[in-house]
Design a protein around this motif. Structure first.
Motif, short mmCIF file in Angstrom:
data_model
loop_
_atom_site.label_atom_id
_atom_site.label_comp_id
_atom_site.label_asym_id
_atom_site.label_seq_id
_atom_site.Cartn_x
_atom_site.Cartn_y
_atom_site.Cartn_z
N ASN A 1 -13.24 -16.50 -6.36
CA ASN A 1 -13.90 -16.94 -8.02
C ASN A 1 -13.89 -18.66 -7.90
N ALA A 2 -12.81 -19.06 -7.32
CA ALA A 2 -12.73 -20.56 -7.23
C ALA A 2 -14.13 -21.31 -6.73
N ASN A 3 -14.42 -20.54 -5.51
CA ASN A 3 -15.63 -21.28 -4.65
C ASN A 3 -16.20 -20.16 -4.17
N ILE A 4 -17.42 -19.77 -4.68
CA ILE A 4 -18.11 -18.52 -3.84
C ILE A 4 -18.55 -18.71 -2.73
N ILE A 5 -19.27 -19.88 -2.52
CA ILE A 5 -20.06 -20.04 -1.19
C ILE A 5 -19.19 -20.88 -0.42
N GLY A 6 -18.03 -21.48 -0.61
CA GLY A 6 -17.38 -22.14 0.34
C GLY A 6 -16.42 -21.34 1.37
N LEU A 7 -16.20 -21.76 2.56
CA LEU A 7 -15.41 -21.34 3.61
C LEU A 7 -14.06 -21.27 3.16
N PRO A 8 -13.43 -19.83 3.61
CA PRO A 8 -11.95 -19.77 3.21
C PRO A 8 -11.11 -20.79 3.64
N THR A 9 -10.20 -21.40 2.89
CA THR A 9 -9.31 -22.53 3.56
C THR A 9 -8.04 -21.83 4.03
N GLU A 10 -7.68 -20.57 3.43
CA GLU A 10 -6.55 -19.75 4.10
C GLU A 10 -7.13 -18.40 4.40
N PRO A 11 -7.72 -18.16 5.74
CA PRO A 11 -8.51 -16.83 5.91
C PRO A 11 -7.20 -15.96 5.98
N THR A 12 -7.68 -14.57 5.65
CA THR A 12 -6.49 -13.53 5.54
C THR A 12 -7.20 -12.34 5.76
N LEU A 13 -6.66 -11.32 6.35
CA LEU A 13 -7.26 -9.98 6.70
C LEU A 13 -6.43 -8.96 5.73
N LYS A 14 -5.94 -9.46 4.50
CA LYS A 14 -5.15 -8.58 3.54
C LYS A 14 -6.20 -7.58 3.03
N ASN A 15 -7.37 -7.89 2.86
CA ASN A 15 -8.43 -7.13 2.38
C ASN A 15 -8.56 -5.70 3.04
N TYR A 16 -8.74 -6.05 4.38
CA TYR A 16 -8.99 -4.72 5.37
C TYR A 16 -7.77 -4.03 5.28
N THR A 17 -6.62 -4.65 5.45
CA THR A 17 -5.27 -3.61 5.44
C THR A 17 -5.22 -2.92 4.40
N ARG A 18 -5.45 -3.41 3.12
CA ARG A 18 -5.25 -2.74 1.78
C ARG A 18 -6.17 -1.60 1.66
N ILE A 19 -7.62 -1.84 2.23
CA ILE A 19 -8.54 -0.89 2.32
C ILE A 19 -8.14 0.30 3.03
N LEU A 20 -7.70 -0.03 4.28
CA LEU A 20 -7.40 0.96 5.51
C LEU A 20 -6.07 1.74 4.89
N THR A 21 -5.25 0.98 4.53
CA THR A 21 -3.57 1.81 4.15
C THR A 21 -3.78 2.32 2.73
N ASN A 22 -4.54 1.99 2.19
CA ASN A 22 -4.42 2.57 0.41
C ASN A 22 -5.31 3.96 0.53
N SER A 23 -4.52 5.14 0.32
CA SER A 23 -5.30 6.44 0.19
C SER A 23 -6.02 6.48 -1.01
N ASP A 24 -6.04 5.60 -1.81
CA ASP A 24 -6.66 5.83 -2.98
C ASP A 24 -8.20 5.69 -2.90
N TYR A 25 -8.65 4.58 -2.16
CA TYR A 25 -9.76 4.40 -1.86
C TYR A 25 -10.57 5.53 -1.06
N HIS A 26 -10.04 6.37 -0.35
CA HIS A 26 -10.62 7.58 0.42
C HIS A 26 -11.88 7.04 1.42
N LEU A 27 -11.62 5.84 1.69
CA LEU A 27 -12.84 5.13 2.42
C LEU A 27 -12.91 6.05 3.87
#
Length: 284
Positions: A48-74
Motif C-alpha cells: 500500500n505504501a508503494n504499489i509499483i516499487g520493488l520489495p525492500t524486504e522480500p518474504t514468502l509469508k503470503n505463500y505459506t499463509r495461503i498453503l497452510t490456512n485451511s480457511d482459504y480452501h485453495l
C-alpha cells in the motif's frame, strides 16, 4: 545510388520503429506478470505504501499463509478445477471427434441441419443462457454437485470442437479409409487407429482452447456452485477480496499458485501447442 541509399535509410528507420513498437507491446504483456511476482513478496503495508516499487524486504509469508490456512480452501479448489477440466476436455475431445467425423463423412438428410444447429452454439452468447440453466438445474436437483459444471462446460465446448474437427476431417483423403476397408479393417478400428491419430493436431488445438476456458470460467461456477468444498479456482480467488479492503499481495500469491499448473502445461507441450495451432489455422 542516392535513391537506393535513401530507400535503405527509410527501410532501416521503419524497421527500427516497428521493432520498438513490438518491444513496447511485449513489455506491456510481460510487466503485469513480473509485477504480480514481486508484489506477492511484499507485506500488505509495504504494498500500500508503494504499489509499483520493488520489495525492500522480500518474504514468502503470503505463500505459506495461503498453503497452510485451511480457511482459504485453495488446494481443494485446485483439485476441483483439475477434475472438472480433465473430465470436460476428455468428453469434448471424444464427442467432437465422433460427431465431427460423422458430419464430414456420412451423408444423411439432417446432416447440414445438425451442423447448423451445432454452429448456433458458437453464435449465441453463453451468458445469456445463465438464468435459464440455473432454473433448470435447480428444478432438476443437479446444481451444487461435483458434476454440475461438466454439463455446461461440455455443451458450450462442443460447437467449436465439432466445427474444427469437421473441417479437418474433410482434408483427410477418403482413400485411406477405403484402403483400410479393403484390408479387412472394421469401421471402429479404422476410426480410432487411423483417423483419430491423423486428427491429433486439431484435437490438440481444441484441447488447448477448452483447457483455458474451463480453468478460468467464473460465471457458471458462481451461480451453480454454492458449497465451498465444490468451488473452483476462480471462486476461491474471490475470498481474498474484502468488502472495504483487499489483501492484494496475498491475492497475487494465490493467483500465481493457481496459474502454475497452466504455465507448466504450456511449457511441457509448447511444441505440440504450436503444431496444433498451425494445423488448426491451415486445415481447420
Amino acid at each position: 545510388m542516392k535513391n537506393s541509399g535513401a530507400h535503405n535509410v527509410k527501410k532501416g528507420i521503419l524497421g527500427l520503429f516497428m521493432n520498438l513498437v513490438l518491444w513496447i507491446f511485449s513489455l506491456s504483456c510481460i510487466f503485469p506478470i513480473v509485477w504480480m511476482v514481486y508484489s506477492s513478496l511484499k507485506e500488505k503495508r509495504a504494498f500500500n505504501a508503494n504499489i509499483i516499487g520493488l520489495p525492500t524486504e522480500p518474504t514468502l509469508k503470503n505463500y505459506t499463509r495461503i498453503l497452510t490456512n485451511s480457511d482459504y480452501h485453495l488446494g481443494e479448489s485446485m483439485m476441483n478445477s483439475v477434475r472438472t477440466t480433465v473430465i470436460s476436455i476428455t468428453l469434448i475431445i471424444v464427442f467432437s471427434f465422433i460427431v465431427g467425423y460423422i458430419l464430414a463423412r456420412i451423408r444423411f438428410k439432417l446432416n447440414r441441419v445438425l451442423y447448423v444447429m451445432f454452429l448456433m452454439g458458437m453464435l449465441i452468447p453463453i451468458h445469456s443462457l445463465l438464468v435459464p440453466i440455473y432454473v433448470v438445474f435447480q428444478r432438476c436437483g443437479i446444481s451444487n454437485q461435483w458434476y454440475t459444471l461438466l454439463l455446461p462446460y461440455v455443451s458450450f465446448g462442443l460447437p467449436m470442437g465439432i466445427f474444427l474437427v469437421e473441417g479437418y476431417v474433410k482434408t483427410i483423403p477418403v482413400s485411406l479409409e477405403e484402403a483400410a476397408a479393403i484390408d479387412g479393417s472394421s469401421f471402429s478400428h479404422t476410426l480410432w487407429t487411423i483417423i483419430f491419430p491423423l486428427c491429433k493436431p486439431i484435437l490438440v488445438t481444441v484441447a488447448i482452447i477448452q483447457v483455458f476456458s474451463c480453468w478460468n470460467e467464473f460465471s457458471f461456477a458462481l451461480v451453480l456452485i454454492k458449497d465451498v468444498s465444490l468451488q473452483t479456482v476462480p471462486l476461491a480467488l474471490t475470498q481474498f477480496k474484502g468488502q472495504f479492503a483487499s489483501d492484494y499481495p496475498k491475492q497475487m500469491a494465490a493467483m500465481l499458485i493457481t496459474m502454475a499448473p497452466i504455465v507448466v502445461l504450456y511449457f511441457a507441450f509448447s511444441k505440440q501447442i504450436i503444431k496444433g495451432m498451425v494445423a488448426g489455422a491451415v486445415k481447420g
